[in-house]
Enzyme design. Structure first.
Site, PDB file in Angstrom:
ATOM      1  N   CYS A 130       0.858  -1.181   0.000  1.00  0.00           N
ATOM      2  CA  CYS A 130       0.000   0.000   0.000  1.00  0.00           C
ATOM      3  C   CYS A 130       0.893   1.229   0.000  1.00  0.00           C
ATOM      4  O   CYS A 130       2.095   1.132   0.203  1.00  0.00           O
ATOM      5  CB  CYS A 130      -0.947   0.010   1.197  1.00  0.00           C
ATOM      6  SG  CYS A 130      -2.385   1.083   0.909  1.00  0.00           S
ATOM      7  N   CYS A 132      -0.249   4.251   1.709  1.00  0.00           N
ATOM      8  CA  CYS A 132      -0.730   5.245   2.680  1.00  0.00           C
ATOM      9  C   CYS A 132       0.293   5.640   3.749  1.00  0.00           C
ATOM     10  O   CYS A 132       0.281   6.762   4.233  1.00  0.00           O
ATOM     11  CB  CYS A 132      -2.036   4.789   3.322  1.00  0.00           C
ATOM     12  SG  CYS A 132      -1.957   3.184   4.116  1.00  0.00           S
ATOM     13  N   CYS A 140      -4.069   5.957  -0.056  1.00  0.00           N
ATOM     14  CA  CYS A 140      -3.491   4.677  -0.495  1.00  0.00           C
ATOM     15  C   CYS A 140      -3.109   4.699  -1.973  1.00  0.00           C
ATOM     16  O   CYS A 140      -2.718   3.680  -2.533  1.00  0.00           O
ATOM     17  CB  CYS A 140      -4.471   3.549  -0.232  1.00  0.00           C
ATOM     18  SG  CYS A 140      -4.977   3.449   1.499  1.00  0.00           S
ATOM     19  N   LYS A 205     -12.467  -5.332   1.554  1.00  0.00           N
ATOM     20  CA  LYS A 205     -11.965  -4.473   2.623  1.00  0.00           C
ATOM     21  C   LYS A 205     -12.861  -3.250   2.746  1.00  0.00           C
ATOM     22  O   LYS A 205     -12.982  -2.469   1.806  1.00  0.00           O
ATOM     23  CB  LYS A 205     -10.531  -4.052   2.322  1.00  0.00           C
ATOM     24  CG  LYS A 205      -9.973  -3.048   3.322  1.00  0.00           C
ATOM     25  CD  LYS A 205      -8.503  -2.771   3.100  1.00  0.00           C
ATOM     26  CE  LYS A 205      -8.032  -1.673   4.029  1.00  0.00           C
ATOM     27  NZ  LYS A 205      -6.606  -1.364   3.852  1.00  0.00           N
ATOM     28  N   ARG A 215      -3.769   3.185  12.160  1.00  0.00           N
ATOM     29  CA  ARG A 215      -3.295   4.407  11.486  1.00  0.00           C
ATOM     30  C   ARG A 215      -2.357   5.192  12.374  1.00  0.00           C
ATOM     31  O   ARG A 215      -1.477   5.893  11.890  1.00  0.00           O
ATOM     32  CB  ARG A 215      -4.482   5.244  11.007  1.00  0.00           C
ATOM     33  CG  ARG A 215      -5.177   4.547   9.858  1.00  0.00           C
ATOM     34  CD  ARG A 215      -6.352   5.319   9.313  1.00  0.00           C
ATOM     35  NE  ARG A 215      -7.084   4.483   8.368  1.00  0.00           N
ATOM     36  CZ  ARG A 215      -8.290   4.773   7.905  1.00  0.00           C
ATOM     37  NH1 ARG A 215      -8.908   5.876   8.306  1.00  0.00           N
ATOM     38  NH2 ARG A 215      -8.882   3.962   7.047  1.00  0.00           N
ATOM     39  N   ARG A 227     -11.367   7.303   3.025  1.00  0.00           N
ATOM     40  CA  ARG A 227     -11.018   6.280   2.039  1.00  0.00           C
ATOM     41  C   ARG A 227     -12.238   5.699   1.318  1.00  0.00           C
ATOM     42  O   ARG A 227     -12.179   4.638   0.727  1.00  0.00           O
ATOM     43  CB  ARG A 227     -10.247   5.150   2.716  1.00  0.00           C
ATOM     44  CG  ARG A 227      -9.010   5.568   3.487  1.00  0.00           C
ATOM     45  CD  ARG A 227      -7.949   4.482   3.449  1.00  0.00           C
ATOM     46  NE  ARG A 227      -6.914   4.577   4.458  1.00  0.00           N
ATOM     47  CZ  ARG A 227      -5.950   5.493   4.477  1.00  0.00           C
ATOM     48  NH1 ARG A 227      -5.900   6.446   3.563  1.00  0.00           N
ATOM     49  NH2 ARG A 227      -5.035   5.470   5.435  1.00  0.00           N
ATOM     50  N   GLU A 243     -16.185  -7.801  -5.462  1.00  0.00           N
ATOM     51  CA  GLU A 243     -14.751  -7.519  -5.335  1.00  0.00           C
ATOM     52  C   GLU A 243     -13.945  -8.814  -5.189  1.00  0.00           C
ATOM     53  O   GLU A 243     -12.869  -8.957  -5.760  1.00  0.00           O
ATOM     54  CB  GLU A 243     -14.493  -6.616  -4.121  1.00  0.00           C
ATOM     55  CG  GLU A 243     -14.871  -5.168  -4.331  1.00  0.00           C
ATOM     56  CD  GLU A 243     -13.847  -4.395  -5.169  1.00  0.00           C
ATOM     57  OE1 GLU A 243     -12.878  -5.012  -5.658  1.00  0.00           O
ATOM     58  OE2 GLU A 243     -14.020  -3.177  -5.335  1.00  0.00           O
ATOM     59  N   LYS A 258     -12.053  -8.099   5.548  1.00  0.00           N
ATOM     60  CA  LYS A 258     -11.509  -7.227   6.585  1.00  0.00           C
ATOM     61  C   LYS A 258     -12.421  -6.047   6.813  1.00  0.00           C
ATOM     62  O   LYS A 258     -12.858  -5.458   5.830  1.00  0.00           O
ATOM     63  CB  LYS A 258     -10.131  -6.754   6.105  1.00  0.00           C
ATOM     64  CG  LYS A 258      -9.458  -5.730   6.968  1.00  0.00           C
ATOM     65  CD  LYS A 258      -8.211  -5.236   6.306  1.00  0.00           C
ATOM     66  CE  LYS A 258      -7.665  -4.125   7.164  1.00  0.00           C
ATOM     67  NZ  LYS A 258      -6.656  -3.364   6.508  1.00  0.00           N
ATOM     68  N   SER A 284      -7.016  -3.873  14.002  1.00  0.00           N
ATOM     69  CA  SER A 284      -6.486  -3.139  15.158  1.00  0.00           C
ATOM     70  C   SER A 284      -7.573  -2.670  16.125  1.00  0.00           C
ATOM     71  O   SER A 284      -7.408  -2.793  17.341  1.00  0.00           O
ATOM     72  CB  SER A 284      -5.661  -1.944  14.681  1.00  0.00           C
ATOM     73  OG  SER A 284      -6.446  -1.055  13.896  1.00  0.00           O
ATOM     74  N   TYR A 323      -3.342  -9.699  15.837  1.00  0.00           N
ATOM     75  CA  TYR A 323      -2.337  -9.193  16.784  1.00  0.00           C
ATOM     76  C   TYR A 323      -2.277 -10.078  18.023  1.00  0.00           C
ATOM     77  O   TYR A 323      -1.346  -9.978  18.809  1.00  0.00           O
ATOM     78  CB  TYR A 323      -2.666  -7.741  17.163  1.00  0.00           C
ATOM     79  CG  TYR A 323      -2.751  -6.846  15.940  1.00  0.00           C
ATOM     80  CD1 TYR A 323      -1.598  -6.397  15.311  1.00  0.00           C
ATOM     81  CD2 TYR A 323      -3.987  -6.506  15.378  1.00  0.00           C
ATOM     82  CE1 TYR A 323      -1.665  -5.613  14.161  1.00  0.00           C
ATOM     83  CE2 TYR A 323      -4.067  -5.722  14.237  1.00  0.00           C
ATOM     84  CZ  TYR A 323      -2.907  -5.291  13.632  1.00  0.00           C
ATOM     85  OH  TYR A 323      -2.971  -4.528  12.484  1.00  0.00           O
TER      86      TYR A 323
END
Ligand code: PBG
Length: 339
Positions: A130, A132, A140, A205, A215, A227, A243, A258, A284, A323
């Site tokens: 990406c 970004c 992005c 996404k 971010r 976005r 998609e 996601k 996140s 994570y």
């Protein structure tokens, strides 16, 4: 209730009693339909320029920005826990309008890929593709007159993916949501001789509020606008499936949904619709929400995290980017010891 309260008065007792099969731990273990395994986990790591840096990320307790030398140590630890793959994100030393550093052979991600592949060769290394974190406007893609120009963006994403492949990445993971980027990256990889480098496409996404903590970590918030002209409207499921179908047609080896937890319906539908492996990203904000509540003593972190991971796998994800991966790997080991 009857006088002795042993059972309701006007009632025929059930013939079918599902509780029979929940009565003991061994029955429950035998009948569990979904099993979580360390083999399903991908662990995201943030690489930052410099050396000897391990800096906590405020909004993601337990996660750190690491310089290349330190990220290699972490990769070793992760592999020793049995986690099969890491997903690398980079921080930029310098930003510009076209996100030049994203495709630099000297970038933090490119150097980390090479270092991990040489020190921990058994670990699969996936790179987020990406712009970004590298553009001065935080979008992005490439901005032309305040709009994100699709095809110019794709050209830069292709360069970025090629630089990751040249560094030794096993899979590249475009997360930008530009049209046609999977096909363009596939063609360019093949033309450069990287026919064995796979594509894990962030296929469905959404433009999600749950990326907030990320971010901060990647320093990648857009400087203007949002976005929504490239990421999906979270309200749209049919468009998400479209998609996914496009990315498969363009050559994606794995497709990803996601965020994961707020899109379990999409995980299940994508799983039914395509035959490539399905990944889901426990993002996140979903991680931070559990961490924050646990820190307040409002929920049990381990139980909540394992339940969420199980739900993502139950919905149909074969791979979960999380994570929680190292902690969950340890929790699963502890459980095995107890059984
Ligand atoms: C980059 C990218 C983002 C995430 C993965 N790749 C942020 C975004 O799209 O704004 C989010 C990951 C997370 O929140 O854990 N485009």
């Amino acid at each position: 209730m009857s006088a002795d309260e042993s059972r309701p008065e006007v009632w025929t007792p059930p013939i079918v009693r599902p509780r029979r099969l929940r009565a003991t731990a061994s029955l429950r273990r035998m009948l569990r339909e979904t099993r979580l395994s360390v083999d399903q986990f991908v662990y995201p790591l943030f690489v930052t320029p410099g050396s000897d840096i391990v800096e906590p990320i405020d909004a993601m307790p337990g996660q750190f920005l690491r310089s290349v030398d330190r990220v290699v140590d972490e990769a070793r630890r992760v592999a020793d826990l049995g986690i099969p793959a890491v997903l690398l994100f980079g921080r930029a030393a310098a930003k510009d309008a076209r996100g030049s550093e994203a495709s630099s052979p000297e970038g933090a991600v490119q150097r980390a890929v090479a270092a991990i592949k040489s020190s921990v060769p058994e670990l699969t290394v996936i790179t987020d593709v990406c712009l970004c974190a590298y553009t001065d406007h935080g979008h992005c893609g490439i901005v032309v007159e305040e709009r994100i120009d699709n095809d110019r963006s794709v050209a830069r994403l292709v360069d970025t993916a090629l630089s990751h492949a040249a560094a030794g990445a096993d899979l590249v993971a475009p997360s930008d949501m530009m049209d046609g980027r999977v096909g363009a990256i596939r063609a360019a990889l093949d033309a450069a001789g990287h026919t064995d480098v796979g594509i894990l496409a962030y296929a469905a996404k959404a433009a999600s509020a749950f990326y907030g903590p990320f971010r901060e970590a990647a320093d990648s918030a857009p400087a203007f606008g949002d976005r929504r002209t490239y990421q999906l409207d979270p309200a749209n499921a049919r468009e998400a499936l479209r998609e996914v179908e496009l990315d498969v047609a363009e050559g994606a080896d794995i497709v990803m949904v996601k965020p994961a937890l707020v899109n379990l319906d999409l995980v299940a539908r994508v799983r039914d619709r395509v035959t490539v492996p399905v990944a889901a990203y426990f993002v996140s904000g979903e991680y931070a929400a559990i961490k924050a509540a646990a820190a307040q003593g409002w929920l049990d972190e381990r139980a909540a995290a394992l339940e969420a991971l199980t739900a993502i796998v139950r919905a149909g994800a074969q791979i979960v980017v999380t994570y929680f991966a190292p902690d969950a790997a340890q929790w699963l080991r502890d459980e095995e010891m107890r059984d």
